[in-house]
Design a protein around this motif. Structure first.
Motif, mmCIF file in Angstrom:
data_model
loop_
_atom_site.group_PDB
_atom_site.id
_atom_site.type_symbol
_atom_site.label_atom_id
_atom_site.label_comp_id
_atom_site.label_asym_id
_atom_site.label_seq_id
_atom_site.Cartn_x
_atom_site.Cartn_y
_atom_site.Cartn_z
ATOM 1 N N ASP A 224 0.807 -1.223 0.000
ATOM 2 C CA ASP A 224 0.000 0.000 0.000
ATOM 3 C C ASP A 224 0.842 1.276 0.000
ATOM 4 N N ALA A 225 1.982 1.254 0.711
ATOM 5 C CA ALA A 225 2.772 2.490 0.792
ATOM 6 C C ALA A 225 3.191 2.932 -0.611
ATOM 7 N N LEU A 226 3.694 1.986 -1.399
ATOM 8 C CA LEU A 226 4.153 2.332 -2.752
ATOM 9 C C LEU A 226 2.976 2.586 -3.695
ATOM 10 N N LEU A 239 -5.056 -2.347 -1.153
ATOM 11 C CA LEU A 239 -4.811 -3.642 -1.806
ATOM 12 C C LEU A 239 -5.655 -4.792 -1.262
ATOM 13 N N ARG A 240 -5.874 -4.808 0.042
ATOM 14 C CA ARG A 240 -6.651 -5.921 0.593
ATOM 15 C C ARG A 240 -8.056 -5.940 -0.009
ATOM 16 N N GLU A 241 -8.646 -4.740 -0.122
ATOM 17 C CA GLU A 241 -9.990 -4.647 -0.723
ATOM 18 C C GLU A 241 -9.953 -4.959 -2.209
ATOM 19 N N LEU A 242 -8.877 -4.541 -2.853
ATOM 20 C CA LEU A 242 -8.754 -4.788 -4.292
ATOM 21 C C LEU A 242 -8.641 -6.289 -4.582
ATOM 22 N N MET A 243 -7.838 -6.984 -3.770
ATOM 23 C CA MET A 243 -7.684 -8.433 -3.981
ATOM 24 C C MET A 243 -9.010 -9.158 -3.748
#
Ligand code: SAH
Ligand code: SF4
Length: 365
Positions: A224-226, A239-243
């Motif tokens: 997420d940081a990048l 990212l967790r929600e995106l996955m």
């Protein structure tokens, strides 16, 4: 006020015909004339009664966006620039390959999502394209490429990967997708039509429910940081929600994997450790990776990852059993490569003078 019939999918056209007291099968006939045969002249629609043709001429038009330039790259990639009014232009790229022909279509003039490595994002958001402007790119490209309705398809695949974020122009993109899939229009298979998104999570769910087609997700970072930095929409949908959204999408998708696009930025997101983090992140999502060598544009702070590094990165993913391809950079002599589409009429015509062959010239060779 006339209505542009390219703004309708089958259901919309039937509704419009019904309002005029005309039968649904007439709407389907007109749909076929427009999209299967590329016809924009009502008088040429010979199986439609003259009285209906005259009426249509009074109340309707068939107007795709105008082509303002049409250029052919040394590698066969062809780029069209379309005028969409108000000083805005959008680009469409045709990429011929041995076993298919892919058209890369734009959905917005500009883009509001401002990814740090994207030329379209850097120009800001102008407006959503209409359905006629989205499907009109396919309509015009078919005609320019000399598609024969009775012959083999020249454009076999469509990717909504040009300028703009298709899921931020959801209604119009989906109406255009329906036309691409409709047997009375372009008749493409769902597996051959791809939406590329930077990850608008709630709209991914809507696409899955309303018009599932192949899905590409622009990942570009393994944490997420990048990703917050490269793809700012990540701050809203991390990212967790995106996955999780990718997993939900696959429940109804025509293909059993998601394609993750990953732009290779030298020294930014391309280390061995980034590759290993990616494997961890995507562990539970059936996927393929498509690595895209960064395409520079004026004023961009990034460099393209050198080829040996890209190969090493791909190797780490492949050794873990994840199918990984590296996109061939095509059309870069005409600024038609991913992320270079900017749609500025003036710039482009100026640059057209030297290396690039004008299409009319190319034809006469
Ligand atoms: N908005 C959508 C679709 C259009 S962008 C999306 O972001 O997915 C299409 C692809 O080109 C995306 O994967 C995008 O990240 C990538 N791209 C953007 N700028 C690029 C650049 N300069 N070099 C290489 N790829 C780029
Ligand atoms: Fe918009 Fe896609 Fe470019 Fe990001 S990469 S700015 S979402 S067009």
């Amino acid at each position: 006020m006339t209505v542009n019939l390219l703004d309708f999918d089958a259901a919309g056209l039937e509704a419009f015909f019904a309002e005029q007291g005309e039968k649904a099968f007439r709407a389907r006939q007109v749909l076929r004339w427009m999209h299967r045969f590329g016809q924009s002249d009502f008088d040429a629609m010979t199986d439609i009664a003259k009285s209906l043709r005259e009426k249509l001429k009074r109340i309707a038009t068939i107007v795709p966006p105008a082509i303002v330039s049409d250029r052919l790259s040394d590698d066969g990639t062809r780029k069209f620039l379309f005028d969409v009014g108000g000083g805005n232009a959008v680009e469409t790229v045709f990429i011929p390959e041995d076993d298919r022909g892919t058209l890369c279509v734009s959905t917005q003039a500009g883009c509001a999502l401002d990814c740090s490595f994207c030329s379209t994002g850097k120009q800001g958001f102008n407006r959503n394209l209409t359905v006629a402007e989205i499907i009109g790119q396919l309509w015009q490209a078919n005609r320019a490429l000399g598609a024969d309705p009775a012959g083999e398809r020249i454009i076999s695949n469509v990717v909504l990967m040009g300028m703009g974020e298709p899921l931020a122009n959801f209604e119009n993109s989906v109406t255009a997708l329906r036309l691409m899939l409709d047997d009375n229009a372009y008749g493409l298979s769902r597996r051959r039509v791809t939406v590329s998104t930077s990850g608008l999570v709630p709209v991914m769910d809507r696409l899955r429910d309303e018009c599932p087609v192949a899905l590409a997700v622009s990942l570009h970072a393994p944490n997420d940081a990048l990703r917050d930095e490269l793809v700012p929409i990540n701050r809203k949908y991390p990212l967790r929600e995106l996955m999780a959204a990718c997993q939900r999408y696959l429940e109804k998708a025509p293909r059993d994997f998601v394609t993750f696009e990953y732009v290779m930025l030298d020294g930014v997101n391309d280390s061995d450790d980034h590759a290993r983090q990616l494997l961890e992140l995507t562990h539970d999502v059936p996927c393929k990776f498509n690595l895209i060598p960064f395409n520079p544009f004026p004023g961009s702070p990034y460099r393209r990852t050198p080829s040996p590094r890209i190969r090493r990165f791909a190797e780490i993913l492949m050794n873990a059993g994840v199918v990984t391809t590296t996109r061939k950079t095509r059309g870069d002599d005409i600024d038609a490569a991913c992320g270079q589409l900017a749609g500025q009429v003036r710039d482009k015509t100026r640059r057209a003078s030297h290396r690039v062959i004008d299409i009319h010239e190319a034809r006469s060779r």
